[in-house]
Design a protein around this motif. Structure first.
Motif, PDB file in Angstrom:
ATOM      1  N   SER A  52       0.811  -1.200   0.000  1.00 43.66           N
ATOM      2  CA  SER A  52       0.000   0.000   0.000  1.00 43.66           C
ATOM      3  C   SER A  52       0.844   1.250   0.000  1.00 43.66           C
ATOM      4  O   SER A  52       2.061   1.218  -0.039  1.00 43.66           O
ATOM      5  N   GLU A  53       0.163   2.301   0.062  1.00 41.65           N
ATOM      6  CA  GLU A  53       0.692   3.652   0.132  1.00 41.65           C
ATOM      7  C   GLU A  53       1.701   3.945  -0.964  1.00 41.65           C
ATOM      8  O   GLU A  53       2.312   4.980  -0.990  1.00 41.65           O
ATOM      9  N   ALA A  54       1.925   2.956  -1.829  1.00 43.67           N
ATOM     10  CA  ALA A  54       2.710   3.236  -3.016  1.00 43.67           C
ATOM     11  C   ALA A  54       1.932   2.701  -4.206  1.00 43.67           C
ATOM     12  O   ALA A  54       2.456   2.005  -5.037  1.00 43.67           O
ATOM     13  N   PRO A  55       0.608   2.971  -4.235  1.00 45.78           N
ATOM     14  CA  PRO A  55      -0.193   2.407  -5.332  1.00 45.78           C
ATOM     15  C   PRO A  55       0.253   2.919  -6.690  1.00 45.78           C
ATOM     16  O   PRO A  55       0.201   2.200  -7.673  1.00 45.78           O
ATOM     17  N   THR A  56       0.713   4.170  -6.729  1.00 41.14           N
ATOM     18  CA  THR A  56       1.149   4.715  -8.015  1.00 41.14           C
ATOM     19  C   THR A  56       2.356   3.948  -8.532  1.00 41.14           C
ATOM     20  O   THR A  56       2.414   3.553  -9.704  1.00 41.14           O
ATOM     21  N   HIS A  57       3.331   3.714  -7.665  1.00 40.68           N
ATOM     22  CA  HIS A  57       4.512   2.966  -8.065  1.00 40.68           C
ATOM     23  C   HIS A  57       4.147   1.532  -8.441  1.00 40.68           C
ATOM     24  O   HIS A  57       4.581   1.019  -9.476  1.00 40.68           O
ATOM     25  N   ARG A  58       3.308   0.904  -7.602  1.00 40.07           N
ATOM     26  CA  ARG A  58       2.909  -0.468  -7.871  1.00 40.07           C
ATOM     27  C   ARG A  58       2.185  -0.569  -9.201  1.00 40.07           C
ATOM     28  O   ARG A  58       2.484  -1.429 -10.025  1.00 40.07           O
ATOM     29  N   ASP A  59       1.210   0.323  -9.425  1.00 37.62           N
ATOM     30  CA  ASP A  59       0.439   0.283 -10.663  1.00 37.62           C
ATOM     31  C   ASP A  59       1.322   0.534 -11.868  1.00 37.62           C
ATOM     32  O   ASP A  59       1.152  -0.095 -12.919  1.00 37.62           O
ATOM     33  N   SER A  60       2.262   1.461 -11.748  1.00 36.30           N
ATOM     34  CA  SER A  60       3.126   1.748 -12.888  1.00 36.30           C
ATOM     35  C   SER A  60       3.992   0.544 -13.232  1.00 36.30           C
ATOM     36  O   SER A  60       4.224   0.249 -14.410  1.00 36.30           O
ATOM     37  N   VAL A  61       4.456  -0.161 -12.206  1.00 35.97           N
ATOM     38  CA  VAL A  61       5.262  -1.363 -12.456  1.00 35.97           C
ATOM     39  C   VAL A  61       4.427  -2.435 -13.124  1.00 35.97           C
ATOM     40  O   VAL A  61       4.845  -3.055 -14.108  1.00 35.97           O
ATOM     41  N   LEU A  62       3.218  -2.665 -12.614  1.00 32.36           N
ATOM     42  CA  LEU A  62       2.350  -3.679 -13.195  1.00 32.36           C
ATOM     43  C   LEU A  62       1.935  -3.310 -14.616  1.00 32.36           C
ATOM     44  O   LEU A  62       1.869  -4.172 -15.501  1.00 32.36           O
ATOM     45  N   GLN A  63       1.669  -2.035 -14.844  1.00 33.06           N
ATOM     46  CA  GLN A  63       1.299  -1.607 -16.186  1.00 33.06           C
ATOM     47  C   GLN A  63       2.453  -1.763 -17.157  1.00 33.06           C
ATOM     48  O   GLN A  63       2.272  -2.185 -18.310  1.00 33.06           O
TER      49      GLN A  63
END
Length: 222
Positions: A52-63
């Motif tokens: 959590s709290e790094a959803p932007t980073h996580r989403d960008s990696v997954l994308q």
């Protein structure tokens, strides 16, 4: 095999060492996320994986991963079809031309092979600076639309960087593909079939350039 968190390696081969290194980086990222006391996470027995709290980073990696896998899948599919069906590498030249030798419509060809209805008859197409227009006429189900569509498909596949279904292909600069296909109306807005065709044709004429491929497939009005 010991946990990569301890810094120990689990094997001597290069592949195992590379995997351990990646796992160590992942664990370090998770531990750093936990140290920041992020409010959300996935709890498993004996450990906590914080996402959590790094959803932007996580989403960008997954994308980024999804885009890479999608690109790999598309390239692998194009490579397999090219090798299996005998497609050729297109040649690009700086002057206006579309020169296709023994071009084929890949979908129609595959359907004919699937149903056993016969072999696809390959077609040539040649546009040069002195010859920029082809008027194709013939009976119903004579292959007119198939020929025009196959030219557009070959141009599009080449623009993608793919091999093309032809014996040889040479293409000049092409900035767009414009089509006017089929008959339709918009009676709710008082647009007849003829008016729709003329409106769409006018839009193509205004939008096309000297480097555009224009296909007009439909009925002739006399």
């Amino acid at each position: 095999m010991r946990s990569p968190i301890t810094g120990a390696t689990s094997g001597t081969c290069a592949a195992s060492a590379a995997l351990d290194a990646r796992l160590s980086r992942l664990c370090a990222w998770v531990l750093a996320a936990q140290a920041r006391q992020q409010p959300y996470g996935l709890r498993l027995p004996g450990r906590e994986w914080a996402w959590s709290e790094a959803p932007t980073h996580r989403d960008s990696v997954l994308q980024a991963l999804a885009r890479s896998l999608a690109s790999l899948d598309a390239l692998a599919a194009l490579a397999e079809r090219s090798a299996t069906l005998g497609w050729c590498r297109p040649e690009f030249v700086p002057y206006p031309c579309i020169e296709i030798e023994a071009g084929r419509h890949p979908v129609v060809q595959a359907r004919l092979a699937e149903t056993g209805a016969g072999d696809f008859i390959a077609n040539d197409c040649r546009f040069v600076d002195e010859r920029r227009l082809l008027l194709i006429t013939g009976p119903n189900m004579g292959g007119k639309s198939t020929f025009m569509r196959q030219v557009a498909l070959i141009v599009l596949l080449a623009a993608m960087g793919s091999f093309v279904p032809a014996a040889s292909c040479r293409l000049g600069p092409i900035d767009a593909i414009h089509t006017r296909i089929g008959a339709a109306d918009d009676l709710a807005n008082a647009q007849s079939t003829f008016m729709m065709e003329m409106t769409e044709a006018a839009s193509i004429v205004h939008g096309a350039t000297e480097h555009s491929l224009v296909l007009k497939i439909g009925r002739a009005h006399v």
